[in-house]
Design a protein around this motif. Structure first.
Motif, PDB file in Angstrom:
ATOM      1  N   ASP A 109      27.553  -3.272 -28.112  1.00 30.92           N
ATOM      2  CA  ASP A 109      26.761  -3.635 -26.932  1.00 30.92           C
ATOM      3  C   ASP A 109      27.591  -4.374 -25.892  1.00 30.92           C
ATOM      4  N   VAL A 130      20.398  -5.967 -13.077  1.00 30.29           N
ATOM      5  CA  VAL A 130      19.917  -5.165 -14.203  1.00 30.29           C
ATOM      6  C   VAL A 130      18.448  -4.830 -13.982  1.00 30.29           C
ATOM      7  N   ARG A 181      22.292  -9.349 -21.950  1.00 24.31           N
ATOM      8  CA  ARG A 181      22.357  -9.300 -20.483  1.00 24.31           C
ATOM      9  C   ARG A 181      23.037 -10.554 -19.944  1.00 24.31           C
ATOM     10  N   TRP A 186      22.536  -1.069 -15.105  1.00 20.62           N
ATOM     11  CA  TRP A 186      23.280  -2.162 -14.473  1.00 20.62           C
ATOM     12  C   TRP A 186      23.877  -1.624 -13.186  1.00 20.62           C
ATOM     13  N   THR A 198      22.509   1.622 -20.034  1.00 20.71           N
ATOM     14  CA  THR A 198      22.723   1.236 -21.420  1.00 20.71           C
ATOM     15  C   THR A 198      22.645   2.498 -22.274  1.00 20.71           C
ATOM     16  N   PHE A 240      30.428   0.833 -20.213  1.00 22.11           N
ATOM     17  CA  PHE A 240      29.953   0.354 -21.500  1.00 22.11           C
ATOM     18  C   PHE A 240      30.620   1.137 -22.633  1.00 22.11           C
ATOM     19  N   THR A 257      25.459  -6.232 -23.257  1.00 24.97           N
ATOM     20  CA  THR A 257      24.354  -5.490 -22.657  1.00 24.97           C
ATOM     21  C   THR A 257      23.014  -5.788 -23.311  1.00 24.97           C
TER      22      THR A 257
END
Length: 410
Positions: free
Chosen positions: A40, A379, A60, A368, A361, A401, A57
Motif C-alpha cells: 500500500d 484524495v 492516506r 489521488w 488505488t 503506486f 495509500t
C-alpha cells in the motif's frame, strides 16, 4: 495437566522460535521503525525540490519526504518485481534506486543527459532507460545498476546523414522484451533481452513524430501516438512480421470529412495511462478538446466526447466503469469523469491549481490527484466523489503506486 512427552520438545522449540522471531522483528530495520509491507505504498514526485514523497495509500498519509533525486521536471517511476525498490528516471539523466522499506536512496547514477522514462523487464533483471540526450536506450542490471547494453538511437535522415533520435514510449512486454519509439526518426524498435546476445529489430516509417506510446494490458499491442499527423501507429507483438499498421488516420476530420485546425498544444498528451473498458479504448486527441473512443476489435473510431480542455491523461478506473480526465494548460484546473456506458461526463471536480497527474488505488476505490501549484495531493472517493484528504507535497506531479510492479507496461 502435563503435556505428553513427545510434545514437550516441540512446545519448547515453538516458544524459542517465537522469542527469536520477536527479537528479529524488534531489530528489523523499517521506515520510522515500523515493520511493513510495500503493497500500500506509493511515490509522489515533488518536481520543484528534486524530492519524492513516500506515501501510504491505506492510511492516506505522507510517510517521508526524501531529497536527492536531481531534476524531476519530467520524472517517472518503475517498481522492481518484489515492489521493494522504486527506480526514478530524472530529466537530468539520473537513475535513482529508492528503497521503499527504509525510505532511503539505495543508489544513484547519472546515465545520460536527459531521460524521461523507462521500464523493467518481465523477469525483473533489467531496467531500461529511454534518453532524449544523447538519444537511445541504456539497459542496467536492477541489482547492481551496472550497464548491460547501450543502444544508440541512430537513424538516417532523408539527405543520407545520420543523427540520434529522442527515445520515447519505453515499455516492457512479455518475453523480456523492451519496445520504444524514436521521435525524429518515425521508427519503433524492439530489444529482446531474453537472449545471450540481445537482439534489436527496427520497424521504420511508422508515422511522423511518435511522441509517446502505450501497451495493451495483455502485452499484445504497442500503440504510438503521432504528433506530426493524425492517427496512431500499432504494432501487433504477437505477429510482428506483419509490420506496423496505421489506425485512426482520420480522427482530425469533422463530421463532414473536412480537416479541423488543431488548438495550440502546450502539453503533449500521455498515453501510458490510457483507458480501456470492454471493447472500447479511450485516449486523448492531440490539439483538440476531445476524448476519442475506439473499438479495440478493429481499432476504428466510434465516438468523440467533448470535454473541458485538451486531455493529457485519460485513465480508466480498475473496474472500467469510469474514465478520469485531466487537461493541459491553460484549462488545467479541473478533472472530469466519464461514464463508460453512457459516454457522458458525469462529474467535474476542482481539486486545485495545475492538475495533471493522478493514480487509482489498486482496486479503484480512491483516486489521488496532484495539484501542483496548490502544493497538495488530493484524495477522492471514486464512487461518491467525496474529498477524503489533502496531503502536503512540494509541487507534486507524477503519482505511482506499487501495484504497478505486477502489471505489463506499468
Amino acid at each position: 495437566m502435563p503435556l505428553p512427552r513427545p510434545l514437550k520438545p516441540l512446545a519448547a522449540i515453538g516458544a524459542l522460535a517465537l522469542l527469536l522471531t520477536g527479537q528479529v522483528l524488534a531489530e528489523a530495520p523499517g521506515l520510522n521503525g515500523e515493520l511493513r509491507g510495500t503493497g500500500d505504498l506509493g511515490v509522489v514526485i515533488e518536481r520543484a525540490s528534486g524530492s519524492v514523497a513516500l506515501v501510504d495509500t491505506t492510511r492516506r498519509e505522507v510517510l517521508r519526504h526524501i531529497e536527492g533525486f536531481g531534476d524531476l521536471s519530467h520524472a517517472s517511476v518503475k517498481f522492481t518485481r518484489d515492489a521493494r525498490y522504486a527506480f526514478v528516471f530524472g530529466r537530468d539523466g539520473g537513475l535513482t534506486k529508492l528503497d521503499l522499506l527504509t525510505g532511503e536512496i539505495a543508489e544513484r547514477i547519472l546515465q545520460g543527459g536527459n531521460s524521461i522514462g523507462g521500464a523493467i523487464s518481465q523477469d525483473g533483471r533489467f531496467v531500461a532507460v529511454g534518453n532524449y540526450e544523447p538519444g537511445g536506450v541504456k539497459v542496467f542490471d536492477t541489482e547492481t545498476m551496472e550497464l548491460v547494453i547501450d543502444v544508440p538511437a541512430t537513424y538516417q535522415r532523408p539527405d543520407g546523414s545520420t543523427a540520434q533520435a529522442k527515445v520515447v514510449g519505453v515499455v516492457d512486454v512479455p518475453g523480456n522484451v523492451f519496445v520504444f519509439s524514436l521521435f525524429e526518426a518515425g521508427e519503433i524498435w524492439t530489444l529482446d533481452m531474453s537472449r545471450d546476445e540481445p537482439e534489436l529489430t527496427k520497424h521504420r516509417d511508422v508515422g511522423s513524430m511518435p511522441y509517446d506510446a502505450l501497451i495493451t494490458p495483455n502485452g499484445r499491442y504497442y500503440i504510438a501516438g503521432l504528433f506530426g499527423e493524425d492517427g496512431m501507429a500499432l504494432l501487433d507483438l504477437w505477429h510482428p512480421e506483419n509490420g506496423v499498421q496505421r489506425i485512426l488516420p482520420d480522427y482530425g476530420q469533422n463530421d463532414y470529412g473536412q480537416g479541423e485546425q488543431r488548438l495550440p498544444v502546450y502539453k503533449m498528451p500521455h498515453l501510458e495511462g490510457w483507458a480501456m473498458a470492454g471493447n472500447r479504448a479511450f485516449f486523448p486527441a492531440v490539439g483538440r478538446s476531445e476524448v476519442l473512443v475506439a473499438d479495440t476489435r478493429d481499432w476504428s473510431l466510434t465516438n468523440r466526447i467533448a470535454v473541458h480542455g485538451q486531455p493529457i491523461f485519460v485513465m480508466s478506473r480498475p473496474d472500467e466503469r469510469q474514465v478520469w480526465v485531466t487537461f493541459a494548460h491553460p484549462l488545467n484546473d479541473k478533472v472530469q469523469v466519464i461514464d463508460t456506458q453512457t459516454l457522458e461526463v458525469i462529474a467535474t471536480l476542482e481539486p486545485g491549481d495545475s492538475i495533471l497527474h493522478k493514480e487509482f488505488t489498486p482496486r479503484g476505490e480512491h483516486i489521488w490527484i496532484s495539484a501542483r501549484d496548490s502544493n497538495q495531493v488530493v484524495v477522492y472517493d471514486t464512487r461518491t466523489f467525496e474529498e477524503l484528504a489533502r496531503l502536503p507535497a512540494e509541487s507534486p506531479s507524477g503519482i505511482f503506486f506499487t501495484h504497478r510492479a505486477h502489471q505489463i507496461g506499468l
